[in-house]
Design a protein around this motif. Structure first.
Motif, PDB file in Angstrom:
ATOM      1  N   CYS A  84     109.182  87.682 -36.636  1.00  0.00           N
ATOM      2  CA  CYS A  84     107.983  87.121 -35.763  1.00  0.00           C
ATOM      3  C   CYS A  84     106.666  87.795 -36.360  1.00  0.00           C
ATOM      4  CB  CYS A  84     108.309  87.755 -34.366  1.00  0.00           C
ATOM      5  SG  CYS A  84     107.079  87.088 -33.269  1.00  0.00           S
TER       6      CYS A  84
ATOM      7  N   TRP B  87     104.162  88.436 -34.709  1.00  0.00           N
ATOM      8  CA  TRP B  87     103.507  89.401 -33.812  1.00  0.00           C
ATOM      9  C   TRP B  87     104.487  90.329 -33.391  1.00  0.00           C
ATOM     10  CZ3 TRP B  87     103.191  83.989 -33.584  1.00  0.00           C
ATOM     11  CH2 TRP B  87     101.850  83.679 -33.815  1.00  0.00           C
ATOM     12  N   CYS B  88     105.626  90.285 -33.242  1.00  0.00           N
ATOM     13  CA  CYS B  88     106.543  91.479 -32.628  1.00  0.00           C
ATOM     14  C   CYS B  88     107.578  92.145 -33.991  1.00  0.00           C
ATOM     15  CB  CYS B  88     107.556  90.626 -31.959  1.00  0.00           C
ATOM     16  SG  CYS B  88     106.620  90.011 -30.642  1.00  0.00           S
TER      17      CYS B  88
ATOM     18  N   ARG C  95     113.523  90.111 -35.671  1.00  0.00           N
ATOM     19  CA  ARG C  95     114.162  90.393 -34.441  1.00  0.00           C
ATOM     20  C   ARG C  95     115.372  89.670 -34.666  1.00  0.00           C
ATOM     21  NH1 ARG C  95     110.631  93.782 -33.553  1.00  0.00           N
ATOM     22  NH2 ARG C  95     109.596  93.857 -31.490  1.00  0.00           N
TER      23      ARG C  95
ATOM     24  N   GLU D 139     116.877  85.997 -29.724  1.00  0.00           N
ATOM     25  CA  GLU D 139     115.727  86.123 -29.240  1.00  0.00           C
ATOM     26  C   GLU D 139     114.896  84.900 -29.286  1.00  0.00           C
ATOM     27  OE1 GLU D 139     113.375  89.476 -29.663  1.00  0.00           O
ATOM     28  OE2 GLU D 139     115.077  90.784 -29.390  1.00  0.00           O
TER      29      GLU D 139
ATOM     30  N   HIS E 242     109.564  82.540 -30.423  1.00  0.00           N
ATOM     31  CA  HIS E 242     110.108  83.906 -29.817  1.00  0.00           C
ATOM     32  C   HIS E 242     110.210  83.746 -28.191  1.00  0.00           C
ATOM     33  CE1 HIS E 242     110.154  88.590 -30.398  1.00  0.00           C
ATOM     34  NE2 HIS E 242     111.221  87.980 -30.016  1.00  0.00           N
TER      35      HIS E 242
ATOM     36  N   GLY F 217     110.600  87.358 -26.508  1.00  0.00           N
ATOM     37  CA  GLY F 217     109.580  88.029 -26.756  1.00  0.00           C
ATOM     38  C   GLY F 217     108.232  87.742 -26.576  1.00  0.00           C
ATOM     39  N   CYS F 218     107.380  87.459 -27.443  1.00  0.00           N
ATOM     40  CA  CYS F 218     105.870  87.136 -27.252  1.00  0.00           C
ATOM     41  C   CYS F 218     105.769  85.705 -26.753  1.00  0.00           C
ATOM     42  CB  CYS F 218     105.119  87.375 -28.417  1.00  0.00           C
ATOM     43  SG  CYS F 218     105.745  86.575 -29.986  1.00  0.00           S
TER      44      CYS F 218
ATOM     45  N   ARG G 217     105.672  82.968 -28.611  1.00  0.00           N
ATOM     46  CA  ARG G 217     104.575  82.290 -29.431  1.00  0.00           C
ATOM     47  C   ARG G 217     105.286  81.432 -30.463  1.00  0.00           C
ATOM     48  NH1 ARG G 217      99.805  86.456 -30.599  1.00  0.00           N
ATOM     49  NH2 ARG G 217      98.395  84.542 -30.529  1.00  0.00           N
TER      50      ARG G 217
END
Length: 87
Positions: free
Chosen positions: A6, A8-9, A12, A16, A59, A62-63, A65
């Motif tokens: 990802c 941003w994250c 993963r 997810e 994601h 998660g975020c 996005r």
């Protein structure tokens, strides 16, 4: 298990994420003038290559996005390059 990076994250677990289909599919230039057959082609027909393929991922856990990645469908290797697109 596939690790999806990802933007941003970070990397993963694939659980997810939600697969969003083929990336880089252009919306019809004149949607009002597009025939039903052309709309069906746009909505339902996608490439299914053996090799490098541009994909959309979300994601979800998660975020939340969306982003594009290039993945080799033979090996699940995620290709890291400067062409990654985020939206």
């Amino acid at each position: 298990m596939m690790l999806i990076p990802c933007p941003w994250c970070g990397p993963r677990n694939e659980t997810e994420f939600h697969y969003g289909g083929q990336a880089e599919v252009s919306y019809p230039a004149e949607p009002h003038a597009t025939s039903d057959a052309d709309w069906a082609e746009f909505l339902f027909f996608r490439a299914n290559p053996k090799g490098v393929f541009a994909e959309r991922w979300n994601h979800q856990a998660g975020c939340r996005r969306w982003f594009d990645i290039r993945r080799d469908t033979r090996t699940n290797e995620i290709l890291h390059d400067d062409r990654a697109v985020t939206r």
